[in-house]
Design an enzyme around this catalytic site. Structure first.
Site, PDB file in Angstrom:
ATOM      1  N   GLU A  46      -5.530   7.119   7.520  1.00 51.31           N
ATOM      2  CA  GLU A  46      -4.624   8.455   7.705  1.00 51.31           C
ATOM      3  C   GLU A  46      -5.497   9.548   7.282  1.00 51.31           C
ATOM      4  O   GLU A  46      -6.015   9.377   6.095  1.00 51.31           O
ATOM      5  CB  GLU A  46      -3.429   8.229   6.794  1.00 51.31           C
ATOM      6  CG  GLU A  46      -2.136   9.078   6.999  1.00 51.31           C
ATOM      7  CD  GLU A  46      -1.224   8.685   8.093  1.00 51.31           C
ATOM      8  OE1 GLU A  46      -0.202   9.308   8.163  1.00 51.31           O
ATOM      9  OE2 GLU A  46      -1.492   7.588   8.651  1.00 51.31           O
ATOM     10  N   ARG A  83      -2.235   9.961  11.587  1.00 50.81           N
ATOM     11  CA  ARG A  83      -2.916   8.294  12.038  1.00 50.81           C
ATOM     12  C   ARG A  83      -4.186   8.729  12.721  1.00 50.81           C
ATOM     13  O   ARG A  83      -4.215   9.495  13.519  1.00 50.81           O
ATOM     14  CB  ARG A  83      -1.977   7.610  12.561  1.00 50.81           C
ATOM     15  CG  ARG A  83      -2.354   6.179  12.856  1.00 50.81           C
ATOM     16  CD  ARG A  83      -2.410   5.372  11.773  1.00 50.81           C
ATOM     17  NE  ARG A  83      -2.737   3.946  11.519  1.00 50.81           N
ATOM     18  CZ  ARG A  83      -1.937   3.107  12.324  1.00 50.81           C
ATOM     19  NH1 ARG A  83      -0.550   3.517  12.684  1.00 50.81           N
ATOM     20  NH2 ARG A  83      -2.075   1.703  12.396  1.00 50.81           N
ATOM     21  N   LYS A  89       7.599  -0.715   6.497  1.00 46.24           N
ATOM     22  CA  LYS A  89       7.463   0.327   5.852  1.00 46.24           C
ATOM     23  C   LYS A  89       8.846   0.451   5.347  1.00 46.24           C
ATOM     24  O   LYS A  89       9.943   0.610   5.816  1.00 46.24           O
ATOM     25  CB  LYS A  89       7.141   1.621   6.768  1.00 46.24           C
ATOM     26  CG  LYS A  89       8.032   1.630   7.993  1.00 46.24           C
ATOM     27  CD  LYS A  89       7.443   2.815   8.836  1.00 46.24           C
ATOM     28  CE  LYS A  89       8.174   3.062  10.136  1.00 46.24           C
ATOM     29  NZ  LYS A  89       7.657   3.868  10.993  1.00 46.24           N
ATOM     30  N   LYS A  92       2.336   4.655   1.404  1.00 45.49           N
ATOM     31  CA  LYS A  92       2.206   5.312   2.689  1.00 45.49           C
ATOM     32  C   LYS A  92       2.075   6.902   2.637  1.00 45.49           C
ATOM     33  O   LYS A  92       2.826   7.556   1.983  1.00 45.49           O
ATOM     34  CB  LYS A  92       3.679   4.989   3.280  1.00 45.49           C
ATOM     35  CG  LYS A  92       3.562   5.387   4.668  1.00 45.49           C
ATOM     36  CD  LYS A  92       5.104   5.175   5.490  1.00 45.49           C
ATOM     37  CE  LYS A  92       4.852   5.427   6.936  1.00 45.49           C
ATOM     38  NZ  LYS A  92       4.462   6.872   7.227  1.00 45.49           N
ATOM     39  N   GLU A 106       0.758  -1.175   0.044  1.00 46.93           N
ATOM     40  CA  GLU A 106       0.041   0.000   0.052  1.00 46.93           C
ATOM     41  C   GLU A 106       0.718   1.330  -0.175  1.00 46.93           C
ATOM     42  O   GLU A 106       1.818   1.457   0.694  1.00 46.93           O
ATOM     43  CB  GLU A 106      -0.806  -0.063   1.427  1.00 46.93           C
ATOM     44  CG  GLU A 106      -1.970  -1.074   1.325  1.00 46.93           C
ATOM     45  CD  GLU A 106      -2.426  -1.003   2.910  1.00 46.93           C
ATOM     46  OE1 GLU A 106      -3.377  -1.797   2.728  1.00 46.93           O
ATOM     47  OE2 GLU A 106      -2.007  -0.208   3.514  1.00 46.93           O
ATOM     48  N   ARG A 109       4.700  -4.061  16.034  1.00 43.65           N
ATOM     49  CA  ARG A 109       5.178  -3.573  14.683  1.00 43.65           C
ATOM     50  C   ARG A 109       5.168  -4.732  13.710  1.00 43.65           C
ATOM     51  O   ARG A 109       6.114  -5.283  13.279  1.00 43.65           O
ATOM     52  CB  ARG A 109       6.705  -2.829  14.832  1.00 43.65           C
ATOM     53  CG  ARG A 109       6.491  -1.432  15.471  1.00 43.65           C
ATOM     54  CD  ARG A 109       7.927  -0.760  15.579  1.00 43.65           C
ATOM     55  NE  ARG A 109       8.055   0.304  16.143  1.00 43.65           N
ATOM     56  CZ  ARG A 109       7.480   1.362  15.652  1.00 43.65           C
ATOM     57  NH1 ARG A 109       6.982   1.557  14.418  1.00 43.65           N
ATOM     58  NH2 ARG A 109       7.346   2.799  16.339  1.00 43.65           N
ATOM     59  N   PHE A 159      -7.126   2.163   5.506  1.00 45.73           N
ATOM     60  CA  PHE A 159      -6.133   0.793   5.141  1.00 45.73           C
ATOM     61  C   PHE A 159      -6.760  -0.324   5.912  1.00 45.73           C
ATOM     62  O   PHE A 159      -6.060  -1.318   5.949  1.00 45.73           O
ATOM     63  CB  PHE A 159      -4.827   1.158   5.358  1.00 45.73           C
ATOM     64  CG  PHE A 159      -4.130   1.866   6.260  1.00 45.73           C
ATOM     65  CD1 PHE A 159      -4.098   1.196   7.988  1.00 45.73           C
ATOM     66  CD2 PHE A 159      -3.812   2.983   6.263  1.00 45.73           C
ATOM     67  CE1 PHE A 159      -3.573   1.822   8.621  1.00 45.73           C
ATOM     68  CE2 PHE A 159      -2.971   3.740   7.397  1.00 45.73           C
ATOM     69  CZ  PHE A 159      -3.288   3.134   8.472  1.00 45.73           C
ATOM     70  N   ARG A 219      -3.398   8.500  17.096  1.00 41.94           N
ATOM     71  CA  ARG A 219      -2.469   7.413  17.361  1.00 41.94           C
ATOM     72  C   ARG A 219      -2.222   7.564  18.925  1.00 41.94           C
ATOM     73  O   ARG A 219      -2.264   6.460  19.603  1.00 41.94           O
ATOM     74  CB  ARG A 219      -1.228   7.372  16.679  1.00 41.94           C
ATOM     75  CG  ARG A 219      -0.282   6.421  17.404  1.00 41.94           C
ATOM     76  CD  ARG A 219       0.860   6.490  16.050  1.00 41.94           C
ATOM     77  NE  ARG A 219       1.952   5.611  16.871  1.00 41.94           N
ATOM     78  CZ  ARG A 219       3.407   5.636  16.511  1.00 41.94           C
ATOM     79  NH1 ARG A 219       3.585   5.954  15.180  1.00 41.94           N
ATOM     80  NH2 ARG A 219       4.133   4.942  17.195  1.00 41.94           N
TER      81      ARG A 219
END
Length: 300
Positions: free
Chosen positions: A71, A28, A188, A23, A21, A184, A110, A43
């Site tokens: 986002e 966020r 990314k 970024k 995807e 995590r 997302f 976030r």
């Protein structure tokens, strides 16, 4: 709502069963559609509904008991503009209504974590993605699913061509993966050598922070003092400190100052931040010269 996070990688992951995807360079944001209303959560956990009345109004079309992860971005001159997102996020409720007209926000979704009361976080990403597309495509802007591909060659093309639109890289997920809340579990790939660092404190005063105390994701996790903050960053850090609850702010102010060793300065007192913030920093080594803070972050 604990959001999923992404670990930085230096090369494009390839292999079967991966999804790619773009970024987006924004803030966020978790959208929670309750039975009666809409709640927008950053976030950090802070509620920011009043800052984005346009997105809150659009989210009323979602089924009750639905939660999206994504986002928020602002498009300007054909590209996303992080500074304008910051401007939207920092607006007072009265100012937010005006900015919603002149700087409308878009939501790049997302993931769908809950749909009409059904918790989807344990479902594989491939299934959640299909449900997300089915949910949002009939609605259209400003709520939109991010593009996705399973073709690594197309992903590589995105990586090379989309920065002109303000896209800062790619996020890579496994198709069979459950939603990794608080971990995590994604990857990314960014275009720059910028790193995320934990902001564990700041020097100066709450109204005039001078530098940040950082823990970098490399080295021995020894806190470092950043280079002096720009005027814009000083104002942003001061606003972030002030936005915390009165009790937390009072506690942080009254807490005895900690100290950190700064190259060329010796022991420097600083005010701890708990929980820490996240900042993007650029540095050539772990200690020389001091890390340069580019901006605070609330996205991946």
């Amino acid at each position: 709502m604990r959001v999923a996070l992404a670990a930085a990688v230096r090369t494009l992951p390839r292999g079967a069963g991966l999804a790619y995807e773009p970024k987006f360079d924004g803030h966020r944001l978790v959208i929670v559609r309750t039975a009666e209303d809409v709640v927008l959560q950053a976030r950090s956990g802070r509620i920011v509904t009043s800052a984005f009345p346009d997105l809150a109004a659009a989210a009323l079309l979602l089924p009750a008991a639905t939660v999206l992860d994504g986002e928020v971005v602002v498009w300007h001159a054909g590209r996303t503009d992080f500074a304008l997102v910051q401007r939207r996020a920092a607006a007072t409720p009265a100012r937010a209504a005006v900015l919603a007209q002149s700087l409308p926000a878009s939501y790049a979704a997302f993931d769908v974590l809950e749909l009409a009361g059904l918790d989807l976080r344990a479902r594989p990403y491939e299934r959640r993605r299909a449900l997300l597309v089915d949910l949002l495509m009939p609605l259209g802007p400003p709520l939109q699913p991010v593009p996705m591909t399973t073709d690594p060659e197309l992903a590589a093309t995105w990586y090379e061509t989309l920065p002109a639109s303000g896209i800062e890289g790619l996020v890579v997920k496994r198709l069979d993966q459950a939603y990794p809340a608080g971990r995590r579990g994604w990857q990314k790939l960014r275009h720059t050598d910028v790193r995320d660092a934990a902001v564990v404190g700041y020097t100066g005063t709450p109204r005039r922070p001078l530098a940040l105390v950082l823990v970098l994701p490399v080295g021995d996790e020894t806190p470092l003092v950043s280079s002096p903050l720009t005027a814009a960053l000083r104002a942003e850090v001061a606003a972030e400190v002030a936005s915390r609850t009165a009790a937390a702010t009072a506690t942080a102010t009254a807490r005895p100052l900690a100290t950190v060793t700064a190259i060329g300065l010796g022991e420097v007192p600083f005010r701890p931040l708990d929980p820490p913030l996240t900042a993007e920093v650029r540095h050539t080594s772990t200690r020389h010269p001091p890390p340069e803070v580019l901006r605070l972050r609330s996205d991946l």
